[in-house]
Design a protein around this motif. Sequence first.
Motif: not given
Length: 470
Positions: A388-399
Amino acid sequence: MSILMMKFGGTSVGTPAAMAQAGEIVSREAKNWDHVVVVVSALSGVTDMLIAGARSAETGNKERYQEIADTIRTRHREMAAKLITDPAEREALERTIDSYLSEFSRLCESVYVLRELTPRVLDGIVSFGERLSARLLAAFLREQGLRSEAVDATELIVTDGTFQNAVPLVDPTRARVADRLGPSLKKGVVPVVTGFIGATEDGIPTTLGRGGSDYTAAILGEMLDSDAVWIFTDVDGVMTADPRIVPDAHVIPDISYAEVGELAYFGAKVLHPRAIRPVIDRGIPVWVKNTFNPDAPGTRIVRSPQNTDGTVKAVTMIDDLTMINVRGRGMIGVPGIAGRTFSAVARANANVLMISQASSEQSICFAVPTESAPAVVASLEEELAHELARRDIDSIWAQNDLVIITAVGAGVRDTPGVDGRIFSALGKARINVLAIAQGSSECSVSLVVEATDGIAAVRQIHKEVINNGK
Ligand code: ADP
Ligand code: ASP
Ligand code: MG
């Protein structure tokens, strides 16, 4: 030598009339089989009340659990008064009822003092529901002239220590069942075993998960090598949909273990999701029947029923779900992200109900019960902090506010056109499908839709796909 395993659910013993009816069914079958073993649930609503009592103690509400103890005591005493005429039997039963409820109150008292309710204590508290109903039913069977005794499954079903959702241990359970039930059966006794509960090797009570009495019956059915397991409930069998949602749902006469397993897993309350596994190896047939309509044929569950032609047999819904999306361009080609994602989910103790077909390689998407979603997100954020810090992953979101709709039937996955019919049925009703799921077997297709569309989606698939538009 023939053995029949019979299980009666909460509504099947929930009133004096229902319990009398259950007792008559047992008496009748006791004449048709060499041996009959009965598994019984708590009277309808009692497990919920016991849990509510324990929770009220935890939050410091002393009146509430005392009220609950009184209500449960009165209900069982009234049943005893209506069903048991022999004065000695009735007095003994009343003493048992009183002593179990005093024990319940004492346990709640200690929860109240500590303001802490552990899963272990909760299992001890809820075990009283089945212990009470088994005593009542056994006494009623004696009243009917049968030799019968109540048996606590804490003496039979040895489990691990996963309180609330314990896993039975096969070998010690088999040994206990043979030791404890074998001699009774030889003497012509009809054992009435408490559903839902077990105990650890040290004798600490555990439970098998809500609705677990079906599982108890299947385990004992397998251990005793019974010829059949009959699950008595309050509907005529396994139906094409939950009859509370789809009023014209109808009984499915024949269904396979695999299909019914899928149905139960994806929300059909009629059978506990783990209740089929124990009987599969020996191929013991399971029947679901109606206590209040015992002459109706019910549903037969076997390995290979005749009609496995790729038609949709039933549609189910699970609600209160959240989809978790882990997304990011930098995920492509990074080895181990999926593995780490699901390890993090497992650490949050969440049950992943389905993993959706990702729309691209840049996301992982799966559904969990909404109550576990915050813990899952927290666990993922910790595990994937670096990415997440490196922006390899943009988001973890819950719907939130989603449901899974599942169409069940052998071969539906491979039968051309079934998916199309499901989608066009939903399209007609303007229901938007958010994700398609990879189910765990060949015999189901699952879709995620908004909770507000859930009931309409079930009805629509039932009407257009199961009932062919009729
Ligand atoms: P019991 O107390 O006998 O175990 P449950 O309430 O656990 O009974 O399960 C029976 C109920 O399951 C039925 O009354 C019905 O409302 C519900 N149900 C949900 N889906 C189905 C289905 N596909 N077929 C039959 N019953 C279903
Ligand atoms: N009495 C338990 C419950 O309500 C088990 C069962 O009914 O099968 O969950
Ligand atoms: Mg049930």
